[in-house]
Design a protein around this motif. Structure first.
Motif, PDB file in Angstrom:
ATOM      1  N   ARG A  68       0.816  -1.220   0.000  1.00 51.08           N
ATOM      2  CA  ARG A  68       0.000   0.000   0.000  1.00 51.08           C
ATOM      3  C   ARG A  68       0.858   1.283   0.000  1.00 51.08           C
ATOM      4  NH1 ARG A  68      -3.621  -3.472   0.718  1.00 51.08           N
ATOM      5  NH2 ARG A  68      -5.399  -3.826   1.967  1.00 51.08           N
ATOM      6  N   GLN A  69       1.932   1.217  -0.749  1.00 54.15           N
ATOM      7  CA  GLN A  69       2.826   2.359  -0.942  1.00 54.15           C
ATOM      8  C   GLN A  69       2.471   3.017  -2.270  1.00 54.15           C
ATOM      9  OE1 GLN A  69       5.193   3.555   1.205  1.00 54.15           O
ATOM     10  NE2 GLN A  69       4.460   2.041   2.679  1.00 54.15           N
ATOM     11  N   SER A  70       1.305   3.668  -2.299  1.00 57.60           N
ATOM     12  CA  SER A  70       0.771   4.164  -3.572  1.00 57.60           C
ATOM     13  C   SER A  70       1.647   5.234  -4.216  1.00 57.60           C
ATOM     14  CB  SER A  70      -0.656   4.674  -3.394  1.00 57.60           C
ATOM     15  OG  SER A  70      -0.687   5.737  -2.465  1.00 57.60           O
ATOM     16  N   GLY A  71       2.275   6.081  -3.417  1.00 59.56           N
ATOM     17  CA  GLY A  71       3.135   7.113  -3.993  1.00 59.56           C
ATOM     18  C   GLY A  71       4.340   6.513  -4.704  1.00 59.56           C
ATOM     19  N   LEU A  72       4.992   5.563  -4.057  1.00 55.31           N
ATOM     20  CA  LEU A  72       6.137   4.899  -4.683  1.00 55.31           C
ATOM     21  C   LEU A  72       5.700   4.053  -5.870  1.00 55.31           C
ATOM     22  CD1 LEU A  72       8.195   3.856  -1.532  1.00 55.31           C
ATOM     23  CD2 LEU A  72       8.802   5.586  -3.234  1.00 55.31           C
ATOM     24  N   ALA A  73       4.545   3.397  -5.739  1.00 59.03           N
ATOM     25  CA  ALA A  73       4.036   2.596  -6.859  1.00 59.03           C
ATOM     26  C   ALA A  73       3.770   3.484  -8.067  1.00 59.03           C
ATOM     27  CB  ALA A  73       2.768   1.849  -6.446  1.00 59.03           C
ATOM     28  N   THR A  74       3.210   4.652  -7.835  1.00 63.75           N
ATOM     29  CA  THR A  74       2.972   5.589  -8.939  1.00 63.75           C
ATOM     30  C   THR A  74       4.295   6.013  -9.569  1.00 63.75           C
ATOM     31  OG1 THR A  74       0.929   6.387  -7.928  1.00 63.75           O
ATOM     32  CG2 THR A  74       1.978   7.836  -9.552  1.00 63.75           C
ATOM     33  N   GLY A  75       5.315   6.214  -8.747  1.00 63.65           N
ATOM     34  CA  GLY A  75       6.639   6.552  -9.264  1.00 63.65           C
ATOM     35  C   GLY A  75       7.194   5.453 -10.155  1.00 63.65           C
ATOM     36  N   VAL A  76       6.970   4.208  -9.777  1.00 62.49           N
ATOM     37  CA  VAL A  76       7.449   3.087 -10.599  1.00 62.49           C
ATOM     38  C   VAL A  76       6.675   3.037 -11.917  1.00 62.49           C
ATOM     39  CG1 VAL A  76       7.704   0.575 -10.737  1.00 62.49           C
ATOM     40  CG2 VAL A  76       8.290   1.769  -8.618  1.00 62.49           C
ATOM     41  N   VAL A  77       5.383   3.352 -11.890  1.00 64.48           N
ATOM     42  CA  VAL A  77       4.608   3.415 -13.139  1.00 64.48           C
ATOM     43  C   VAL A  77       5.187   4.488 -14.059  1.00 64.48           C
ATOM     44  CG1 VAL A  77       2.351   3.984 -14.135  1.00 64.48           C
ATOM     45  CG2 VAL A  77       2.485   2.474 -12.147  1.00 64.48           C
ATOM     46  N   VAL A  78       5.538   5.635 -13.496  1.00 66.87           N
ATOM     47  CA  VAL A  78       6.150   6.708 -14.298  1.00 66.87           C
ATOM     48  C   VAL A  78       7.493   6.243 -14.845  1.00 66.87           C
ATOM     49  CG1 VAL A  78       7.119   9.049 -14.203  1.00 66.87           C
ATOM     50  CG2 VAL A  78       4.926   8.562 -13.098  1.00 66.87           C
ATOM     51  N   LEU A  79       8.290   5.580 -14.011  1.00 67.81           N
ATOM     52  CA  LEU A  79       9.583   5.052 -14.475  1.00 67.81           C
ATOM     53  C   LEU A  79       9.389   4.052 -15.602  1.00 67.81           C
ATOM     54  CD1 LEU A  79      12.669   4.803 -14.166  1.00 67.81           C
ATOM     55  CD2 LEU A  79      12.243   3.060 -12.400  1.00 67.81           C
ATOM     56  N   LEU A  80       8.440   3.164 -15.456  1.00 67.01           N
ATOM     57  CA  LEU A  80       8.145   2.211 -16.532  1.00 67.01           C
ATOM     58  C   LEU A  80       7.759   2.938 -17.817  1.00 67.01           C
ATOM     59  CD1 LEU A  80       6.249  -0.519 -14.521  1.00 67.01           C
ATOM     60  CD2 LEU A  80       8.146  -0.974 -16.080  1.00 67.01           C
ATOM     61  N   ALA A  81       6.930   3.973 -17.695  1.00 64.02           N
ATOM     62  CA  ALA A  81       6.505   4.728 -18.880  1.00 64.02           C
ATOM     63  C   ALA A  81       7.695   5.403 -19.556  1.00 64.02           C
ATOM     64  CB  ALA A  81       5.442   5.759 -18.495  1.00 64.02           C
ATOM     65  N   VAL A  82       8.579   5.982 -18.760  1.00 63.97           N
ATOM     66  CA  VAL A  82       9.768   6.640 -19.319  1.00 63.97           C
ATOM     67  C   VAL A  82      10.656   5.606 -20.019  1.00 63.97           C
ATOM     68  CG1 VAL A  82      11.906   7.853 -18.709  1.00 63.97           C
ATOM     69  CG2 VAL A  82       9.736   8.577 -17.713  1.00 63.97           C
ATOM     70  N   CYS A  83      10.857   4.456 -19.376  1.00 67.72           N
ATOM     71  CA  CYS A  83      11.704   3.410 -19.966  1.00 67.72           C
ATOM     72  C   CYS A  83      11.070   2.836 -21.231  1.00 67.72           C
ATOM     73  CB  CYS A  83      11.955   2.299 -18.954  1.00 67.72           C
ATOM     74  SG  CYS A  83      12.992   2.805 -17.564  1.00 67.72           S
ATOM     75  N   LEU A  84       9.784   2.551 -21.181  1.00 67.99           N
ATOM     76  CA  LEU A  84       9.107   1.978 -22.351  1.00 67.99           C
ATOM     77  C   LEU A  84       8.936   3.003 -23.465  1.00 67.99           C
ATOM     78  CD1 LEU A  84       6.453  -0.208 -20.514  1.00 67.99           C
ATOM     79  CD2 LEU A  84       8.476  -1.014 -21.751  1.00 67.99           C
ATOM     80  N   GLY A  85       8.959   4.275 -23.126  1.00 67.92           N
ATOM     81  CA  GLY A  85       8.847   5.326 -24.132  1.00 67.92           C
ATOM     82  C   GLY A  85      10.150   5.657 -24.828  1.00 67.92           C
ATOM     83  N   TYR A  86      11.268   5.199 -24.282  1.00 63.88           N
ATOM     84  CA  TYR A  86      12.585   5.524 -24.828  1.00 63.88           C
ATOM     85  C   TYR A  86      12.703   5.275 -26.336  1.00 63.88           C
ATOM     86  CZ  TYR A  86      17.662   5.941 -25.111  1.00 63.88           C
ATOM     87  OH  TYR A  86      18.927   6.336 -25.446  1.00 63.88           O
ATOM     88  N   PRO A  87      12.236   4.138 -26.847  1.00 63.57           N
ATOM     89  CA  PRO A  87      12.363   3.931 -28.298  1.00 63.57           C
ATOM     90  C   PRO A  87      11.659   5.018 -29.118  1.00 63.57           C
ATOM     91  CG  PRO A  87      11.724   1.888 -27.226  1.00 63.57           C
ATOM     92  CD  PRO A  87      11.654   2.964 -26.185  1.00 63.57           C
ATOM     93  N   PHE A  88      10.585   5.564 -28.583  1.00 63.62           N
ATOM     94  CA  PHE A  88       9.822   6.558 -29.333  1.00 63.62           C
ATOM     95  C   PHE A  88      10.445   7.947 -29.258  1.00 63.62           C
ATOM     96  CE2 PHE A  88       6.865   3.229 -28.013  1.00 63.62           C
ATOM     97  CZ  PHE A  88       6.441   2.808 -29.260  1.00 63.62           C
TER      98      PHE A  88
END
Length: 148
Positions: A68-88
């Motif tokens: 239930r660490q929603s703030g950190l979990a949201t940060g990981v979602v943002v990190l995933l988006a940045v990493c997955l967006g790199y090719p674009f």
């Protein structure tokens, strides 16, 4: 445990699809790059490393959500988006500078999340440390390309 498997499975499917796009569109072949640094691994190795790192981030996300660490979990979602967006934003643009800027953002985000997650869950933090280390190394490759 089922949630962990689902998180990792979704991350792997998305990562494999992105790796396929990178090679299908030739984004792995930058025409402006004359010579890769000798310490740069081949493209397929980089893709394999990112596949493992994305799976690790998905596991971190699952663990932080379960705690239930929603703030950190949201940060990981943002990190995933940045990493997955790199090719674009970096590979498709054929811009080393955009890649460098993306690496700096990714590095700061991953290191900050690892730092904040460490006292809460080593399970969640270790994959984020791995991302920090890999992106640090990848940034050295980009710097070598920019200097070349």
């Amino acid at each position: 445990m089922r949630g962990l498997v689902v998180h990792i499975a979704v991350a792997l499917v998305v990562t494999l699809a992105l790796n396929g796009m990178i090679f299908a569109f030739g984004w792995n072949l930058n025409p402006t790059t004359r010579l890769r640094p000798s310490f740069a691994p081949p493209g397929p190795v980089i893709g394999a490393i990112w596949t493992i790192l994305i799976a690790g981030m998905a596991a971190s996300l699952w663990k932080l959500r379960s705690l239930r660490q929603s703030g950190l979990a949201t940060g990981v979602v943002v990190l995933l988006a940045v990493c997955l967006g790199y090719p674009f934003y970096a590979l498709a643009s054929n811009s080393q500078w955009v890649g460098f800027a993306g690496n700096l953002v990714t590095l700061g985000l991953a290191a900050g999340l690892a730092w904040k997650s460490w006292p809460i869950s080593r399970f969640a933090a270790v994959p984020l440390v791995a991302v920090t280390l890999w992106v640090s190394y990848a940034t050295l490759i980009v710097i070598a390309l920019l200097r070349g």
